[in-house]
Write a protein that holds these residues in place. Structure first.
Motif, PDB file in Angstrom:
ATOM      1  N   GLY A  49      29.653 -34.894  61.481  1.00  0.00           N
ATOM      2  CA  GLY A  49      28.933 -34.286  60.116  1.00  0.00           C
ATOM      3  C   GLY A  49      27.586 -34.363  59.599  1.00  0.00           C
ATOM      4  N   SER A  78      33.501 -23.714  58.243  1.00  0.00           N
ATOM      5  CA  SER A  78      33.379 -24.907  58.342  1.00  0.00           C
ATOM      6  C   SER A  78      32.163 -25.109  58.713  1.00  0.00           C
ATOM      7  CB  SER A  78      33.960 -25.952  59.684  1.00  0.00           C
ATOM      8  OG  SER A  78      35.320 -25.345  59.154  1.00  0.00           O
ATOM      9  N   ASN A  80      29.556 -27.969  60.715  1.00  0.00           N
ATOM     10  CA  ASN A  80      29.990 -29.503  61.543  1.00  0.00           C
ATOM     11  C   ASN A  80      28.046 -29.638  61.791  1.00  0.00           C
ATOM     12  OD1 ASN A  80      32.464 -28.248  61.976  1.00  0.00           O
ATOM     13  ND2 ASN A  80      32.216 -26.970  62.847  1.00  0.00           N
ATOM     14  N   SER A  81      27.157 -28.708  62.190  1.00  0.00           N
ATOM     15  CA  SER A  81      26.270 -29.758  62.363  1.00  0.00           C
ATOM     16  C   SER A  81      24.735 -28.865  61.387  1.00  0.00           C
ATOM     17  CB  SER A  81      25.967 -30.135  64.041  1.00  0.00           C
ATOM     18  OG  SER A  81      26.163 -28.137  64.491  1.00  0.00           O
ATOM     19  N   ASP A 127      22.103 -34.771  60.519  1.00  0.00           N
ATOM     20  CA  ASP A 127      23.261 -34.656  60.611  1.00  0.00           C
ATOM     21  C   ASP A 127      23.330 -36.702  61.930  1.00  0.00           C
ATOM     22  OD1 ASP A 127      21.895 -33.238  62.551  1.00  0.00           O
ATOM     23  OD2 ASP A 127      22.979 -32.031  62.907  1.00  0.00           O
ATOM     24  N   ASP A 164      29.922 -39.686  66.246  1.00  0.00           N
ATOM     25  CA  ASP A 164      30.476 -38.608  67.335  1.00  0.00           C
ATOM     26  C   ASP A 164      30.524 -39.360  68.678  1.00  0.00           C
ATOM     27  OD1 ASP A 164      32.579 -36.458  65.974  1.00  0.00           O
ATOM     28  OD2 ASP A 164      30.431 -35.121  66.132  1.00  0.00           O
TER      29      ASP A 164
END
Length: 324
Positions: A49, A78, A80-81, A127, A164
């Motif tokens: 994130g 959203s 995410n990056s 990120d 991740d």
């Protein structure tokens, strides 16, 4: 660790703990030997994130972003990056009122900002995270490695954030900032080849980082050594393997000074190393410790006020995380 509170992690910067399968430790137990390394490594993690690195005031209702916040969504979309975020910001008007959802200390927090204030906050979002350390061992029986001997903590987030994916790379030492009492020194290094990884990062635990080794990377490998059992270690002479210039791994003399069940203390006695570094450096964590031709463990900590003194972790304890 049982040592004094003066001991201090020496991470240069720099993560969710993802445990390895038990098979790696089973192989380690059978073989009884691992390859000691000592190479300087660059560490890069792709975070799970987008995170806030510093407190940033916003113009609406005295709201602000707080260091450690994770940006969950903007106006219901959203995040995410950073790439994803920049695409949203491109179309954002300066005067627009935008609604943000943040995850703060495990709770969702909703705040508002104008577009211009949020754009000014972009340099405080990230990120990825990166740092430096030392490769401890490679196990060719199952194609894994271990490094650092302690957990990676992101200094700007003051935590080990979820990630991740991650990789380690061979790096070269360009400069040394010497340690002095009360002021830990550090290695200044750079990754040699961003396209060639030494391995992936699967686990970030209190005993180090672990992952799959890139078996095609053979240039840095040496001969395996038998792993020393804690009961075999004695007070007296030993050595560490580490890198203080370029990519060359060198051996330096130390003196084991105190023993415990899963760790030990030592003193740097090699005058050439002390003249070059002033003591233990940030980025030296993970350096293999060898005594009587056996692989003891890894350097993990230093005494801040006495940088020539440090502590290490037995190899069996370091790899134990993989069996959980």
């Amino acid at each position: 660790m049982e040592w004094s509170r003066q001991l201090k992690f020496f991470m240069a910067s720099v993560v969710m703990i993802v445990v390895m399968s038990g098979s790696s430790i089973a192989a380690f137990a059978k073989s009884g030997s691992l390859i000691p390394m000592g190479n300087s490594i660059g560490i890069q993690l792709e975070l799970a994130g987008v995170f806030v690195t510093s407190d940033v005031p916003l113009s609406k209702k005295n709201d602000s972003l707080k260091a450690g916040d994770q940006l969950v969504s903007i106006d219901g979309t959203s995040v995410n990056s950073l790439q994803n975020l920049h695409e949203q910001v491109t179309a954002m008007k300066d005067e627009a009122v935008i609604k943000l959802v943040l995850q703060r200390e495990a709770s969702d927090v909703k705040i508002e900002s104008d577009g211009l204030s949020f754009k000014r906050a972009l340099p405080f979002l990230k990120d990825t995270t990166e740092g430096t350390g030392t490769l401890t061992y490679v196990d060719l029986d199952d194609g894994t490695y271990g490094a650092l001997g302690h957990q990676i903590i992101d200094s700007s987030l003051n935590s080990a954030p979820d990630f991740d994916s991650g990789s380690i790379y061979l790096s070269e030492i360009e400069q040394i900032k010497k340690s002095s009492p009360g002021n830990p020194g550090y290695k200044i290094s750079s990754i040699i080849d961003q396209e060639e990884t030494l391995g992936s990062i699967l686990t970030n635990s209190v005993y180090g980082i672990f992952g799959d080794w890139n078996t095609s990377y053979k240039e840095v490998l040496t001969e395996p050594l038998e792993v020393m059992q804690p009961s075999e270690l004695t007070v007296g002479k030993a050595e560490i393997l580490t890198t203080i210039q370029g990519t060359k791994v060198e051996s330096f003399e130390i003196e084991i000074s105190k023993l415990s069940n899963d760790s030990f203390q030592f003193i740097l006695t090699d005058q050439r190393l002390l003249e070059k570094t002033g003591g233990i450096l940030q980025g030296m964590s993970g350096s293999p410790v060898i005594q009587k031709g056996k692989f003891v463990g890894a350097v993990t900590h230093m005494f801040v006020d006495e940088p020539e003194k440090g502590a290490g972790l037995f190899l069996g304890k370091m790899t134990e995380v993989g069996a959980k």
